[in-house]
Write a protein that holds these residues in place. Structure first.
Motif, short mmCIF file in Angstrom:
data_model
loop_
_atom_site.label_atom_id
_atom_site.label_comp_id
_atom_site.label_asym_id
_atom_site.label_seq_id
_atom_site.Cartn_x
_atom_site.Cartn_y
_atom_site.Cartn_z
N ILE A 72 0.85 -1.20 0.00
CA ILE A 72 0.00 0.00 0.00
C ILE A 72 0.89 1.25 0.00
O ILE A 72 0.67 2.19 -0.77
CB ILE A 72 -0.95 0.00 1.23
CG1 ILE A 72 -1.98 -1.11 1.07
CG2 ILE A 72 -1.63 1.35 1.39
CD1 ILE A 72 -2.84 -1.36 2.29
N ALA A 73 1.93 1.24 0.85
CA ALA A 73 2.82 2.40 0.93
C ALA A 73 3.52 2.63 -0.41
O ALA A 73 3.60 3.78 -0.89
CB ALA A 73 3.86 2.18 2.02
N ILE A 74 3.96 1.56 -1.07
CA ILE A 74 4.66 1.70 -2.36
C ILE A 74 3.70 2.25 -3.42
O ILE A 74 4.06 3.16 -4.18
CB ILE A 74 5.23 0.33 -2.81
CG1 ILE A 74 6.39 -0.06 -1.89
CG2 ILE A 74 5.71 0.38 -4.26
CD1 ILE A 74 6.84 -1.49 -2.05
N SER A 75 2.46 1.71 -3.44
CA SER A 75 1.50 2.18 -4.45
C SER A 75 1.19 3.66 -4.24
O SER A 75 1.23 4.46 -5.19
CB SER A 75 0.19 1.39 -4.36
OG SER A 75 0.46 0.03 -4.35
N LEU A 76 0.92 4.04 -2.98
CA LEU A 76 0.59 5.44 -2.70
C LEU A 76 1.75 6.37 -3.06
O LEU A 76 1.56 7.39 -3.74
CB LEU A 76 0.26 5.61 -1.22
CG LEU A 76 -1.18 5.30 -0.81
CD1 LEU A 76 -1.36 5.44 0.69
CD2 LEU A 76 -2.15 6.23 -1.54
N MET A 77 2.93 5.99 -2.61
CA MET A 77 4.10 6.86 -2.85
C MET A 77 4.43 6.95 -4.33
O MET A 77 4.83 8.01 -4.82
CB MET A 77 5.31 6.33 -2.07
CG MET A 77 5.18 6.58 -0.58
SD MET A 77 6.66 6.13 0.30
CE MET A 77 7.79 7.43 -0.18
N SER A 78 4.24 5.84 -5.07
CA SER A 78 4.51 5.87 -6.51
C SER A 78 3.52 6.79 -7.21
O SER A 78 3.90 7.59 -8.08
CB SER A 78 4.39 4.48 -7.12
OG SER A 78 5.24 3.61 -6.48
N CYS A 79 2.23 6.70 -6.82
CA CYS A 79 1.21 7.56 -7.44
C CYS A 79 1.53 9.03 -7.18
O CYS A 79 1.48 9.87 -8.08
CB CYS A 79 -0.18 7.23 -6.90
SG CYS A 79 -0.78 5.65 -7.47
N ILE A 80 1.87 9.34 -5.92
CA ILE A 80 2.18 10.74 -5.59
C ILE A 80 3.40 11.22 -6.39
O ILE A 80 3.42 12.32 -6.93
CB ILE A 80 2.44 10.89 -4.06
CG1 ILE A 80 1.16 10.62 -3.29
CG2 ILE A 80 2.99 12.27 -3.72
CD1 ILE A 80 1.32 10.52 -1.79
#
Ligand code: SF4
Ligand code: SF4
Length: 471
Positions: A339-347
């Motif tokens: 979840i952290a990787i997906s969120l940070m990648s999107c941002i």
């Protein structure tokens, strides 16, 4: 089995390790991955994009070129974000696949492998190297050692050259060669600064000492990542492990007829191939970089003695202990990382796509609030513009927000080279009888190449109060 890896080697007892060459399925994958990355490291600085070095961290001018993007020190946010993201990806990969980075992609592992291959080339296989190390110095030993160290030095110098070419640029490094007479030797050397030579020397020496001598000690005593793994690994993480239920009691096969032994014939091949010199049969250890050399070695032995492969294998702690239940691929820790990787990648992608390739700063002149000349009130500002694109542009500068204010500058159109940063004075004026103090307005800077690239910076215009001072 101990879930938290422990350090089993005593630093005071540390001895030089002579590894046996091993081939096999995992070593083939490692060779592909390690030497693929090594080649990439050496050739990437020569990639060009839009007539410029594609990957160039030009620290002296504080411009960082990554293919089509130019970053300035103000953009360090992107780099910091990317590093944090990379660290979280590494944590997630470790939770899932163990220390796969250490075994297959770590620069320390790659250069150590390369230096060991050179050692093997000139000094022969393991038993010959051990014998050579015990021999007194003679002409043959001197030749073998000199050849090994000479090639090590050449690799160190090539590594340092490649490394600094990411900073200095390949053009400056290789196109500015000029003849130099140094200690009576005629040489062609690049015209680079003294500090660059200092860094070049530091990187050369560090590579030579690190891959030639320190090797696994770097992993044991200096690299913090090996320590992190004890908190990152869990019972479902992939690890290289010996199967004691199958292998013990270990012993030579010839004894098997008299004494019931396990599949391990105690040939010590798994220890001889280990680049960190540990015995995987002692359990999960902090020194294990999961290179799987022992897996390939043991599979070879199992083939020869006619036992099934996999006495040492990639597995999980749960697989080895049936009472622990089945291995779970998806677990809460991994879910949080994903979840952290997906969120940070999107941002990161959103911020990168929305990034305006134009930086503008406005500073008021601090020496005076306003000037009055020939019926005009004038305010002075310093405008700093950075062209963050990789092509030259002309920037249109105007003021908006109060029709009474006009830009009074010879820089109404500012031509700028690709990646250029320029700071220059401008003044804004109005008729004295129309002047109002603290009038808000904006500088508007627009690209001629792409009118959508526009930056507005708000500031205020200061004028004397009625019956006020005339500073
Ligand atoms: S290579 Fe396999 S059989 Fe040989 S000692 Fe190691 S575990 Fe035992
Ligand atoms: S124990 Fe096996 S996997 Fe671990 S470092 Fe040694 S050879 Fe590589």
């Amino acid at each position: 089995m101990n879930q938290i890896p422990t350090q089993t080697l005593d630093p005071d007892q540390h001895q030089r390790i002579f590894t046996r060459l091993i081939t096999g399925f995992y070593q083939n994958i490692r060779l592909l991955s390690m030497y693929g990355l090594l080649i990439l490291f050496f050739i990437l600085p020569f990639f060009r994009y839009d007539g410029r070095q594609a990957l160039w961290f030009d620290i002296p001018t504080q411009h960082f070129y990554i293919f089509g993007l130019t970053f300035f020190p103000q953009d360090l946010f992107y780099l910091a974000w990317l590093l944090i993201l990379a660290a979280i990806v590494l944590f997630a990969v470790t939770v899932f696949t163990g220390r796969v980075f250490c075994g297959y992609a770590c620069p320390q592992t790659i250069w150590t492998h390369l230096y060991m291959s050179v050692e093997r080339l000139f000094q022969g296989p393991r038993h010959q190297r051990i014998r050579l190390s015990k021999q007194p110095m003679n002409a043959s030993k001197l030749f073998k050692l000199s050849a090994t160290h000479l090639v090590w030095i050449v690799i160190s110098v090539a590594t340092a050259l490649s490394f600094i070419s990411y900073v200095v640029g390949t053009d400056a490094l290789y196109s500015s060669l000029s003849p130099v007479n140094w200690l009576g030797m005629g040489m062609w050397l690049p015209e680079i600064s003294v500090i660059t030579w200092v860094f070049f020397a530091i990187f050369s020496i560090a590579t030579y000492l690190n891959a030639g001598f320190m090797r696994e000690q770097m992993c044991f005593y200096i690299c913090p990542y090996g320590r992190f793994q004890s908190v990152m690994l869990d019972k479902d993480s992939l690890i290289v492990s010996y199967d004691p239920a199958r292998g013990e009691p270990r012993g030579k096969k010839k004894l098997a007829a008299e004494v019931a032994t396990g599949d391990c014939i105690d040939c010590s091949m798994c220890v001889q191939v280990c680049p960190t010199g540990i015995d995987i049969r002692d359990g999960l250890q902090m020194e294990c970089i999961q290179c799987a050399a022992c897996v390939d070695a043991c599979n070879d032995i199992m083939d020869k003695v006619g036992s099934p492969r996999g006495l040492i294998r990639y597995t999980t702690e749960r697989n080895l202990s049936p009472s622990e239940g089945a291995t779970r691929i998806f677990r809460p820790k991994l879910g949080v990382y994903l979840i952290a990787i997906s969120l940070m990648s999107c941002i990161f992608i959103y911020a990168l796509l929305g990034r305006v390739p134009l930086e503008v700063d406005v500073m008021r002149d601090r020496t005076t609030n306003y000037r009055i000349t020939q019926g005009l009130v004038e305010n002075d500002y310093l405008l700093s513009i950075s062209n963050k694109t990789q092509i030259a542009d002309v920037y249109d500068i105007r003021v908006e927000g109060n029709p009474a204010l006009t830009l009074n500058s010879r820089w109404g159109k500012m031509p700028m080279d690709a990646g250029e940063n320029f700071t220059f004075p401008v003044s804004v004026a109005t008729l004295q009888d129309q002047a109002q103090s603290n009038t808000p307005f904006e500088f508007v800077i627009t690209s001629s190449n792409n009118p959508d690239t526009q930056v507005k910076r708000a500031t205020v215009f200061i004028a004397p109060e009625i019956n006020g001072d005339q500073s």
